[in-house]
Design a protein around this motif. Structure first.
Motif, mmCIF file in Angstrom:
data_model
loop_
_atom_site.group_PDB
_atom_site.id
_atom_site.type_symbol
_atom_site.label_atom_id
_atom_site.label_comp_id
_atom_site.label_asym_id
_atom_site.label_seq_id
_atom_site.Cartn_x
_atom_site.Cartn_y
_atom_site.Cartn_z
ATOM 1 N N LYS A 198 0.774 -1.429 0.467
ATOM 2 C CA LYS A 198 0.181 -0.199 -0.048
ATOM 3 C C LYS A 198 0.601 1.236 -0.001
ATOM 4 C CE LYS A 198 -3.699 -1.353 2.588
ATOM 5 N NZ LYS A 198 -4.610 -0.801 3.620
ATOM 6 N N ASN A 251 1.779 2.143 -3.255
ATOM 7 C CA ASN A 251 1.119 2.434 -4.180
ATOM 8 C C ASN A 251 1.157 1.489 -5.388
ATOM 9 O OD1 ASN A 251 -1.607 3.868 -5.056
ATOM 10 N ND2 ASN A 251 -0.632 5.273 -6.162
ATOM 11 N N HIS A 258 -2.318 -7.156 -2.076
ATOM 12 C CA HIS A 258 -1.023 -5.703 -2.504
ATOM 13 C C HIS A 258 -0.299 -6.452 -1.225
ATOM 14 C CE1 HIS A 258 -3.882 -2.105 -1.377
ATOM 15 N NE2 HIS A 258 -4.943 -2.545 -1.155
#
Lengths: 247, 247
Positions: free
Chosen positions: B107, B110, B129
């Motif tokens: 995460k 990103n 993720h």
């Protein structure tokens, strides 16, 4: 202050000399830092500690060696089997690094003979062979780094034993496979089996397998059939070094 | 014939240019072989195959990346905690490479924004993720080898997050730890919390944490307390780059 296991074990300099030679033979070259290998063959029963009170034995190296084996086998399988999905790769790896297989690898190198222990070696279970093999791999990683450790794993594990068809269970009998191969290649073969109980309580058999009148492998087991299969497997892999990457 | 994912995706050259820049930013240098990274961000729903019919998506790279993460973390812990036995090392490693932690790492980078998928990104579960993070590590290993992959893991995982005391559960609250540290170092601090529900159904809060009047970290969560703790944790690790080995 760093400990030196060489100091601790100084009184046994002759034994150390032998140890150095044995390790050199297994590695195929001289170790850089012998004390790491000493640790890889020190059983917890020796109860040795460094100056900070940390236990010196092979158990932590087992953890490290296991991780390096897993990584090297993973990258080999990834490249070798482009059609295999994640589940397949995981399953194949677990076959290569199975307890049974690691024990076999440790036995072949006769690692138990190098152990420093207060327990008589006859009292160890089967798993000590695999544990020592893992610890040895961990020691090589620390002594020489990943690339070198990878080379050792190719030489001792992947080239002789990692055959995808075998792992997938497609090979049922190495004896029949070997005979088929000999016939195709017009080679003569001979399984020389004899009883060889030695010091064991249980009846044992030994076999010498010759191809074109040259002994190519030996094996020993509790039945003639098992001994023949074992010798065939060894011979089969000795003849199929098809991975040339690390030669 | 080898496939070229660049050809397959040729029509999207502009998107590829952006992808190259994004990957370069994440790695801190240009990739040697962009197609490996393309694969690391291709979801199975794209249903892409190479000329031999092998699926092109990130799932196999996850397997490889997981193995490399395990190996690098194992060797770090081995050297960092000489007093830890095999069981301790195993437990500590499983904390570092926990699903939750890997998701957090994915995460932060990103990674989801780079995925090629036919499924809307809102429909993915949390684990994508972490899966993408593992696949990225696998891609780095293939592109650049172990040493380089190890450096990336130090930079992105070990230096910012692997703190032995934290892993051992000795740190209860990062907020109190951070405040204590600020007081000791005579620094001012400020938690600027505000409601920031955005497009979410559930109420959310954002926080900007400033130290000496400079914003040092941001976080967002479903409660003020959680957001403050998260921002504190990030700030705490940003200020304790005590491992200089790979700088």
């Amino acid at each position: 202050m760093k400990y030196s296991i060489r100091n601790i074990l100084n009184s046994r300099s002759k034994a150390n000399g032998n140890f150095f030679m044995e390790i050199t033979k297994i590695l195929g070259h001289k170790p850089k830092n012998t004390s790491i290998y000493k640790k890889a063959f020190t059983h917890r029963s020796m109860n040795i500690k460094d100056s900070e009170g940390n236990a010196i034995n092979y158990e932590r190296l087992e953890f490290l060696g296991d991780a390096m084996l897993s990584a090297v086998i993973a990258s080999h399988l990834y490249l070798e089997v482009p059609s295999g999905d994640e589940g397949y790769l995981t399953k194949m790896r677990s076959k290569v690094v199975s307890r049974e297989h690691l024990n076999e690898l440790g036995k072949e190198l006769n690692l138990l003979s190098l152990v420093e222990s207060k327990i008589p070696s006859g009292q160890f279970g089967e798993n000590i062979h695999g544990n020592l093999f893992e610890a040895l791999v961990g020691a090589i990683f620390l002594d020489r780094g990943y690339k070198h450790c990878e080379k050792f794993i190719y030489k001792r594990v992947i080239i002789p034993y990692v055959d995808i068809e075998t792992l997938e269970g497609k090979v049922i009998s190495y004896k029949s496979l070997l005979i088929e191969w000999c016939q195709k290649e017009k080679k003569t073969f001979d399984y020389n089996v004899y009883e060889d109980t030695g010091n064991d309580d249980v009846r044992h058999f030994s076999v010498k397998l010759s191809i074109d009148e040259k002994v190519v492998s030996k094996a020993r087991a509790t039945s003639k059939k098992k001994a023949e299969e074992k010798a065939s497997k060894r011979a089969f892999f000795a003849f199929q070094n098809r991975i040339s990457q690390f030669k």
